[in-house]
Design an enzyme around this catalytic site. Structure first.
Site, PDB file in Angstrom:
ATOM      1  N   CYS A 115       0.815  -1.240   0.000  1.00 60.05           N
ATOM      2  CA  CYS A 115       0.000   0.000   0.000  1.00 60.05           C
ATOM      3  C   CYS A 115       0.834   1.270   0.000  1.00 60.05           C
ATOM      4  O   CYS A 115       0.306   2.350  -0.263  1.00 60.05           O
ATOM      5  CB  CYS A 115      -0.938   0.007   1.197  1.00 60.05           C
ATOM      6  SG  CYS A 115      -1.960  -1.447   1.258  1.00 60.05           S
ATOM      7  N   HIS A 255      -3.497   6.807   2.816  1.00 55.22           N
ATOM      8  CA  HIS A 255      -3.868   5.514   2.233  1.00 55.22           C
ATOM      9  C   HIS A 255      -5.199   5.101   2.840  1.00 55.22           C
ATOM     10  O   HIS A 255      -5.391   5.179   4.056  1.00 55.22           O
ATOM     11  CB  HIS A 255      -2.782   4.472   2.544  1.00 55.22           C
ATOM     12  CG  HIS A 255      -3.246   3.066   2.312  1.00 55.22           C
ATOM     13  ND1 HIS A 255      -3.856   2.678   1.139  1.00 55.22           N
ATOM     14  CD2 HIS A 255      -3.203   1.959   3.103  1.00 55.22           C
ATOM     15  CE1 HIS A 255      -4.174   1.402   1.222  1.00 55.22           C
ATOM     16  NE2 HIS A 255      -3.795   0.946   2.398  1.00 55.22           N
ATOM     17  N   ASN A 285     -10.250  -0.686   0.150  1.00 54.79           N
ATOM     18  CA  ASN A 285      -8.788  -0.517   0.205  1.00 54.79           C
ATOM     19  C   ASN A 285      -8.206  -0.999  -1.124  1.00 54.79           C
ATOM     20  O   ASN A 285      -8.271  -2.191  -1.431  1.00 54.79           O
ATOM     21  CB  ASN A 285      -8.261  -1.340   1.394  1.00 54.79           C
ATOM     22  CG  ASN A 285      -6.746  -1.317   1.545  1.00 54.79           C
ATOM     23  OD1 ASN A 285      -6.024  -1.053   0.588  1.00 54.79           O
ATOM     24  ND2 ASN A 285      -6.268  -1.624   2.723  1.00 54.79           N
TER      25      ASN A 285
HETATM   26  N1  ACO Z   1     -17.503 -10.093   9.451  1.00 58.53           N
HETATM   27  C1  ACO Z   1     -17.870 -10.426  10.700  1.00 58.53           C
HETATM   28  N2  ACO Z   1     -16.978 -10.724  11.669  1.00 58.53           N
HETATM   29  C2  ACO Z   1     -15.679 -10.673  11.356  1.00 58.53           C
HETATM   30  C3  ACO Z   1     -15.216 -10.320  10.063  1.00 58.53           C
HETATM   31  C4  ACO Z   1     -16.200 -10.028   9.088  1.00 58.53           C
HETATM   32  N3  ACO Z   1     -15.871  -9.679   7.834  1.00 58.53           N
HETATM   33  N4  ACO Z   1     -13.864 -10.351  10.043  1.00 58.53           N
HETATM   34  C5  ACO Z   1     -13.482 -10.696  11.281  1.00 58.53           C
HETATM   35  N5  ACO Z   1     -14.568 -10.906  12.064  1.00 58.53           N
HETATM   36  C6  ACO Z   1     -14.584 -11.267  13.491  1.00 58.53           C
HETATM   37  C7  ACO Z   1     -13.327 -11.984  13.922  1.00 58.53           C
HETATM   38  O1  ACO Z   1     -13.433 -13.369  13.638  1.00 58.53           O
HETATM   39  C8  ACO Z   1     -13.330 -11.701  15.405  1.00 58.53           C
HETATM   40  O2  ACO Z   1     -14.249 -12.579  16.052  1.00 58.53           O
HETATM   41  P1  ACO Z   1     -13.906 -13.195  17.503  1.00 58.53           P
HETATM   42  O3  ACO Z   1     -13.794 -11.988  18.418  1.00 58.53           O
HETATM   43  O4  ACO Z   1     -15.075 -14.064  17.769  1.00 58.53           O
HETATM   44  O5  ACO Z   1     -12.603 -13.890  17.332  1.00 58.53           O
HETATM   45  C9  ACO Z   1     -13.897 -10.282  15.489  1.00 58.53           C
HETATM   46  O6  ACO Z   1     -14.621 -10.079  14.280  1.00 58.53           O
HETATM   47  C10 ACO Z   1     -12.846  -9.211  15.653  1.00 58.53           C
HETATM   48  O7  ACO Z   1     -11.810  -9.434  14.694  1.00 58.53           O
HETATM   49  P2  ACO Z   1     -10.603  -8.442  14.537  1.00 58.53           P
HETATM   50  O8  ACO Z   1      -9.668  -8.991  13.509  1.00 58.53           O
HETATM   51  O9  ACO Z   1     -10.035  -8.135  15.904  1.00 58.53           O
HETATM   52  O10 ACO Z   1     -11.364  -7.147  13.982  1.00 58.53           O
HETATM   53  P3  ACO Z   1     -10.817  -5.690  13.741  1.00 58.53           P
HETATM   54  O11 ACO Z   1     -11.669  -4.731  14.433  1.00 58.53           O
HETATM   55  O12 ACO Z   1      -9.329  -5.604  13.946  1.00 58.53           O
HETATM   56  O13 ACO Z   1     -11.107  -5.492  12.184  1.00 58.53           O
HETATM   57  C11 ACO Z   1      -9.829  -5.437  10.161  1.00 58.53           C
HETATM   58  C12 ACO Z   1     -10.458  -6.319  11.234  1.00 58.53           C
HETATM   59  C13 ACO Z   1     -10.962  -4.723   9.444  1.00 58.53           C
HETATM   60  C14 ACO Z   1      -9.095  -6.336   9.183  1.00 58.53           C
HETATM   61  C15 ACO Z   1      -8.879  -4.403  10.796  1.00 58.53           C
HETATM   62  O14 ACO Z   1      -8.036  -5.047  11.719  1.00 58.53           O
HETATM   63  C16 ACO Z   1      -8.004  -3.677   9.807  1.00 58.53           C
HETATM   64  O15 ACO Z   1      -8.470  -2.951   8.936  1.00 58.53           O
HETATM   65  N6  ACO Z   1      -6.678  -3.796   9.956  1.00 58.53           N
HETATM   66  C17 ACO Z   1      -5.680  -3.068   9.201  1.00 58.53           C
HETATM   67  C18 ACO Z   1      -5.562  -3.519   7.806  1.00 58.53           C
HETATM   68  C19 ACO Z   1      -4.387  -2.821   7.179  1.00 58.53           C
HETATM   69  O16 ACO Z   1      -4.139  -1.651   7.427  1.00 58.53           O
HETATM   70  N7  ACO Z   1      -3.623  -3.516   6.364  1.00 58.53           N
HETATM   71  C20 ACO Z   1      -2.424  -2.923   5.830  1.00 58.53           C
HETATM   72  C21 ACO Z   1      -2.670  -2.098   4.638  1.00 58.53           C
HETATM   73  S1  ACO Z   1      -3.365  -3.040   3.343  1.00 58.53           S
HETATM   74  C22 ACO Z   1      -2.040  -3.474   2.288  1.00 58.53           C
HETATM   75  O17 ACO Z   1      -0.899  -3.281   2.549  1.00 58.53           O
HETATM   76  C23 ACO Z   1      -2.383  -4.233   1.002  1.00 58.53           C
END
Ligand code: ACO
Length: 328
Positions: A115, A255, A285
């Site tokens: 990214c 980003h 994204n």
């Molecule tokens: N729908 C419903 N529930 C979900 C989903 C979904 N799509 N995805 C995960 N969950 C659940 C998980 O299983 C978890 O359940 P549990 O508590 O029973 O275990 C719960 O939701 C919380 O999961 P987290 O992973 O802690 O959720 P979070 O709030 O962190 O959101 C996300 C996840 C959206 C991926 C977030 O962490 C994020 O955006 N992270 C950063 C991504 C990023 O910046 N990447 C780098 C840049 S991209 C690149 O370089 C290409």
């Protein structure tokens, strides 16, 4: 040695017609519009058809950028394509775009910085223009991420979308253009966001395909914290390096990783919401394409105009990050 200021003199963007909404995803994987909206801010993302690929969108964006820059495509001396989802391993997508747009006097190459790729490209090209090695270059961020997404993995498939943005860089007057820029990485966090298959380590075998090793794997929650800290710190550093304070910034174009990341970075920096651009609800994204698409939207809508002081910041797999301050 010459010390020529380099700036963005034309931009363009393109994306597939196909739209994948949260309601569509609800039918594919166990998720909900409510979860996706609250956790990411995303309502829909663009999705390429099976017969569409990265260089096509990169070329469309690049042609528009060249046209708006008012130069001839044959004046371009370098085509840098930032991508994590190239058409193929070889040749580079930059070389393929070079041919598609007719930039016959250019070198074509790719930058792999996930990214942060667009800011990596800007940083490299800025120094080449500043030192007089080249006059005009294209920096493109282009991705078809939906072909690398595992639609059984609800933690990643809801985030990513497809598209491309492009900028023509060229000489600009003193006091204008890229005033400060810096790129960083920390490969110790490589496995926080990666695609293990297909390379020389695991190769491409029936086993890697069955394992889904060619798909993106992401530890989203851990990345979240590093992303916020890295983008806020490098942004603050670049604003000072450019000779300004955060209050002087007219627009921040981060980003588009996740709306909560954008909000947290803005709050750490002390920038009000109205100065922070977001299109994540519509685009999702798009990795290296997200900043140039967002930046072009800001220019086209008049949010960024002649004289605006703009902060760009990115974070991505690698992990990589960067910050750039530009006077338009
Ligand atoms: N729908 C419903 N529930 C979900 C989903 C979904 N799509 N995805 C995960 N969950 C659940 C998980 O299983 C978890 O359940 P549990 O508590 O029973 O275990 C719960 O939701 C919380 O999961 P987290 O992973 O802690 O959720 P979070 O709030 O962190 O959101 C996300 C996840 C959206 C991926 C977030 O962490 C994020 O955006 N992270 C950063 C991504 C990023 O910046 N990447 C780098 C840049 S991209 C690149 O370089 C290409």
């Amino acid at each position: 040695m010459t010390n020529q200021n380099a700036g963005i003199i034309g931009m363009g963007h393109a994306y597939p017609e196909g739209i994948l909404t949260n309601a569509d995803l609800e039918k594919i994987v166990e998720t909900s519009d409510e979860w996706i909206t609250t956790r990411t801010g995303i309502k829909q993302r663009r999705k390429a058809r099976a017969d569409e690929y990265t260089s096509q969108f990169g070329s469309l964006a690049a042609k528009q950028a060249v046209e708006r820059a008012g130069i001839d495509v044959t004046d371009i001396e370098l085509v840098v394509c930032a991508t994590t989802t190239p058409d193929q391993i070889m040749p580079s997508t930059g070389a393929l775009i070079q041919a598609q747009i007719g930039a016959v006097n250019a070198a074509g190459m790719d930058v792999f910085a996930a990214c942060s790729g667009f800011l990596y490209g800007l940083t490299m090209v800025e120094s080449m223009i500043r030192t007089g090695q080249i006059k005009y270059a294209l920096v493109i961020g282009a991705e078809v991420l939906t072909k690398y997404v595992d639609y059984t993995d609800r933690g990643t498939c809801v985030i990513f979308g497809d598209g491309a943005g492009a900028a023509v860089l060229g000489p600009v007057a003193e006091g204008k253009g890229i005033l400060a820029t810096k790129i960083r990485s920390d490969g110790r966090y490589a496995e926080q966001l990666y695609s293990p298959g297909g390379g020389t380590k695991l190769g491409t075998t029936h086993k890697t395909i069955d394992n889904g090793d060619h798909f993106f794997k992401m530890k989203g929650n851990e990345l979240f914290k590093i992303a916020v800290r890295s983008m806020a710190d490098i942004s603050a550093e670049m604003v000072v390096k450019a000779g300004y304070t955060v209050d002087d910034i007219d627009m921040v174009v981060p980003h588009q990783a996740n709306q909560r990341i954008t909000d947290a970075v803005a709050s750490r920096l002390g920038v009000p919401e109205e100065k922070v651009y977001s299109n994540i609800a519509q685009m999702g994204n798009t990795s290296s394409a997200s900043i140039p698409i967002a930046l072009d939207e800001c220019i086209q809508s008049g949010k960024i105009k002649e004289g605006s002081l703009v902060l760009l910041t990115a974070f991505g797999g690698g992990v990589t990050w960067g910050g750039t301050v530009i006077r338009f």
